[in-house]
Design an enzyme around this catalytic site. Sequence first.
Site, PDB file in Angstrom:
ATOM      1  N   HIS A 374      38.839  33.240  34.992  1.00  0.00           N
ATOM      2  CA  HIS A 374      38.349  34.347  34.158  1.00  0.00           C
ATOM      3  C   HIS A 374      37.605  33.906  32.904  1.00  0.00           C
ATOM      4  CE1 HIS A 374      40.634  37.636  36.195  1.00  0.00           C
ATOM      5  NE2 HIS A 374      41.447  36.642  36.505  1.00  0.00           N
ATOM      6  N   LYS A 562      37.227  46.234  22.074  1.00  0.00           N
ATOM      7  CA  LYS A 562      37.642  45.093  22.894  1.00  0.00           C
ATOM      8  C   LYS A 562      38.423  44.173  21.975  1.00  0.00           C
ATOM      9  CE  LYS A 562      33.163  44.239  23.738  1.00  0.00           C
ATOM     10  NZ  LYS A 562      33.095  44.043  25.169  1.00  0.00           N
ATOM     11  N   ARG A 563      39.040  43.127  22.544  1.00  0.00           N
ATOM     12  CA  ARG A 563      39.719  42.187  21.669  1.00  0.00           C
ATOM     13  C   ARG A 563      38.738  41.583  20.665  1.00  0.00           C
ATOM     14  NH1 ARG A 563      45.095  40.675  22.647  1.00  0.00           N
ATOM     15  NH2 ARG A 563      44.698  39.323  20.852  1.00  0.00           N
ATOM     16  N   LYS A 568      32.685  37.454  21.179  1.00  0.00           N
ATOM     17  CA  LYS A 568      32.313  38.843  21.452  1.00  0.00           C
ATOM     18  C   LYS A 568      31.424  39.428  20.342  1.00  0.00           C
ATOM     19  CE  LYS A 568      36.652  39.548  24.026  1.00  0.00           C
ATOM     20  NZ  LYS A 568      36.300  39.959  25.403  1.00  0.00           N
ATOM     21  N   THR A 670      34.826  44.320  31.343  1.00  0.00           N
ATOM     22  CA  THR A 670      35.134  45.486  32.173  1.00  0.00           C
ATOM     23  C   THR A 670      34.980  46.767  31.362  1.00  0.00           C
ATOM     24  OG1 THR A 670      37.455  44.998  31.672  1.00  0.00           O
ATOM     25  CG2 THR A 670      36.662  44.401  33.865  1.00  0.00           C
ATOM     26  N   LYS A 674      33.393  50.791  32.002  1.00  0.00           N
ATOM     27  CA  LYS A 674      34.062  52.053  31.644  1.00  0.00           C
ATOM     28  C   LYS A 674      33.126  52.945  30.827  1.00  0.00           C
ATOM     29  CE  LYS A 674      38.262  49.350  31.863  1.00  0.00           C
ATOM     30  NZ  LYS A 674      39.214  48.498  31.108  1.00  0.00           N
TER      31      LYS A 674
HETATM   32  F1  GPW Z   1      41.105  33.107  29.225  1.00  0.00           F
HETATM   33  N1  GPW Z   1      40.048  37.390  29.966  1.00  0.00           N
HETATM   34  C1  GPW Z   1      41.026  37.940  29.184  1.00  0.00           C
HETATM   35  F2  GPW Z   1      40.388  33.564  31.179  1.00  0.00           F
HETATM   36  O1  GPW Z   1      41.042  39.135  28.916  1.00  0.00           O
HETATM   37  F3  GPW Z   1      42.468  33.642  30.759  1.00  0.00           F
HETATM   38  N2  GPW Z   1      42.020  37.162  28.695  1.00  0.00           N
HETATM   39  C2  GPW Z   1      42.100  35.839  29.001  1.00  0.00           C
HETATM   40  O2  GPW Z   1      43.024  35.169  28.523  1.00  0.00           O
HETATM   41  C3  GPW Z   1      41.129  35.290  29.868  1.00  0.00           C
HETATM   42  C4  GPW Z   1      40.096  36.078  30.314  1.00  0.00           C
HETATM   43  C5  GPW Z   1      41.260  33.881  30.256  1.00  0.00           C
HETATM   44  C6  GPW Z   1      38.992  38.291  30.453  1.00  0.00           C
HETATM   45  C7  GPW Z   1      37.571  37.818  30.285  1.00  0.00           C
HETATM   46  O3  GPW Z   1      37.364  37.434  28.943  1.00  0.00           O
HETATM   47  C8  GPW Z   1      36.634  38.975  30.647  1.00  0.00           C
HETATM   48  O4  GPW Z   1      35.291  38.589  30.573  1.00  0.00           O
HETATM   49  C9  GPW Z   1      36.950  39.475  32.049  1.00  0.00           C
HETATM   50  O5  GPW Z   1      36.254  40.673  32.306  1.00  0.00           O
HETATM   51  C10 GPW Z   1      38.442  39.761  32.204  1.00  0.00           C
HETATM   52  O6  GPW Z   1      39.222  38.629  31.821  1.00  0.00           O
HETATM   53  C11 GPW Z   1      38.823  40.130  33.611  1.00  0.00           C
HETATM   54  O7  GPW Z   1      38.286  39.215  34.520  1.00  0.00           O
END
Ligand code: GPW
Length: 838
Positions: A374, A562-563, A568, A670, A674
């Site tokens: 991710h 978002k976070r 970002k 994501t 939305k």
């Molecule tokens: F670092 N994402 C997240 F890859 O929300 F683990 N937390 C996390 O710790 C990680 C990824 C990790 C997010 C991505 O930043 C986002 O771009 C993506 O849409 C989402 O994961 C779902 O795939």
Amino acid sequence: RGSINLLPFSAIRRNMMRDNTFSKKVFIKTVSDNLKNKYRKTIDDATQQELYQAVSEAVKDVIMDEWIATQRVMDKDDPKVVYYMSMEFLMGRALGNNLINLSAYKEVKEALNEIGVDINAIEDQEPDPALGNGGLGRLAACFMDSLATLGYPAYGCGIRYRYGMFKQQISDGFQIEVPDNWLKDGYPFELRRPEYCYEVKFGGYVQESTDENGELHFEQKDYQSVLAVPYDMPIVGYDNNVVNSLMIWDAEPKNGFSLESFDQGDYDKAVEQENLARNLVEVLYPNDNHVKGKELRLKQQYFFVSASIQRALARFKKHHSDLKDLPNKAVFQMNDTHPTVAVAELMRILVDEEHLSWDDAWDITTRCVAYTNHTIMAEALEKWPIEIFQRLLPRVYQIVDEINRRFVMQINERYPGNEDKVRKMAILYDGQVKMANMAIVAGYSVNGVAKLHTEILKNQELHDFYEMFPEKFNNKTNGITQRRFLAHANPLLADWATKKVGAGWITDLTMLSKLKAYADSPVAQQEFAEIKRANKVRLAKYIKEHNGIDVNPDSIFDVQVKRLHEYKRQLMNILHVMYLYNKIKENPSMDFYPRTFIFGAKAAAGYRNAKKTIKLINSVADVINNDASIDGKLKVVFIEDYKVSNAEIIFAAADVSEQISTASKEASGTGNMKFMLNGALTIGTMDGANVEMFDEVGADNMFIFGMSSDEVISHENRHDYNPVDVYNNDAELRKVVNQLVDGTYSPNDHELFRELYNSLLNPQQGQVADRYFILADFRSYANAQQKINDYYKNKSAWRKSALLNIAHVGKFSSDRTIQEYVDDIWHLDRITVNMAGV
Ligand code: GPW
């Protein structure tokens, strides 16, 4: 809990399915029975919380029948099951969503209305089960919804944190983290399953012995252990009687705290074991795209992974005796590297407990596990110091060591004498256990979460692995569930879409493409505009109640939620707000459409720049919102405690969606989808899934700006970006950046935002100046924002673009994503659950 007779409602609901009549009377009777039995109250003297509990119990009763029926089918048909293993499930509230998926929302809303109860107020009583940080956890929740709706057998596997994501309070503009005790009133949509408890062992040492046949045995000795107790949450499919389970694990002391240990002189050990269970699932680590190698985190990972695999194998063994059949019946999807210890744990069980040979065990394991990546952010890569890993999981470590030994042999065979390949790909290197490497070596599938992201994985980050195992790599572009983010979040737009194109979109989002036919229709545009305005009024009311700020629903609602993370670029957004403010002050009669900039974001508790950015946004808001001279043209709102429940209100009300990450850094995103689903226009970089949104909706209906990912990556490789040049060549930008440190927004402490200034221009030791190219992209961003200003004035054009965004959102349903996982990776068959005769 007293026993509650709830039969009438479920019986009636099943009647409703037959003859389409819903007995409000019986429903209300069920609710009032529940109030009586649970609280000795009547509807008139029940609190809102009690009403919420009573209504939820009534709904749960219906779910229970379908849940039982689904589990019965699973038992009988023994289909292949996916175990979606994730440290995070950001579920959001269950009541409203369950009613939507039972297709009973409207009926229940009306029934409650008749006794003077507002369903929204009841829903607001539910805490958000916030067992996740952000995108990754929410994706897992959307996937659970789609799996159930498509009728695929699935278990979510996770942790029942006693404290989920912290509640954010804003005090004097600063973020304060408050514990989220989401279980304090009892959570109606969970079921404790003590019959599926498992022991999970930590520490101690490995004793080797040889049996009479000369075979080696390995036994963990002198360990501490905890009892893993699962709580199941129902995952209701849309209108199909399928109810899957999310199993989240609680930790309990194995024997409780016993004096027996004391007698044996093991008092300290008993205390330790008790504390282990108490601490293990206490709290979710609030880091997003960032890991800190905390020992407790590794304990959490092993705890839920071991328990989940034990339960999965117990399920498998009910029907099978030969473990070689496991890959036909179970797949473990690892949501990022967090559950990767699953690889070694499954090997351990197969080898040590099931007595399979290494080769057979490896063959089974590598056909059962798959890995989703991710992020490419280096600070999110999980690497555990070998010392910690080995001390905590001595036997599991031996297995990792053996997996590594064999893999390094494979590398050496393929690339003789190439130490660089070993350095980059070995699982154990430099005193560290590299979880991603283990996930890739063992996983039969490695996927990214958007096209661009997968290409970057293949060509850059994971290039060496791609060269060795090209067949493993594939893309699965993320998606979102339209049940929550349109049907529940935006009932006005949902009903409107259904009137225009039918209700098929609820389970087939591509049906919304029929809206294209209405994009030019003045009537449809007007109807859409009225819905958007009503949703803006709803959000304005929320903001007034929570922030005390009046916002103008006729201004452009420009939203970034978002976070909070530097990549970002919330900082770029607020710098642009400061820039606009300067311009309006300089030229009060300039052409400017009133705009409300809305932010919502939690910062990891220890992330200094992120927290300072929150303070900056609030400080800028204070100055701008209180400047009468700008005539309310510009407002800035920071929504406290951004979470799934208020996200639903926010998306529905947005005109502009800010998706402005540095290209290459946002794996997918994501939230972008939305907003699109709710008819907002995106201003964004060519990053993550924005690229694919652009492919779907076209250049006319999106505002793209900034450097491409190739440009970003080549600057990073060549180290040839100098933000000072940009600063020197752009007077307006220079003024804004200087305002960070001249007291404009911090009159009492000019140094308050010095760190943010330094992050852009004056890097401290070990840092890179403007690592996320904010100054480089600023002008291009401001130009795109200017285009939005101009375009919004053309009401018809804007509304047409909004409608076209909705019409082209079909691809971004998590139903599509899940179908691709099923087709390419999981190979599951659908189940059907028939309630006739139940
Ligand atoms: F670092 N994402 C997240 F890859 O929300 F683990 N937390 C996390 O710790 C990680 C990824 C990790 C997010 C991505 O930043 C986002 O771009 C993506 O849409 C989402 O994961 C779902 O795939």
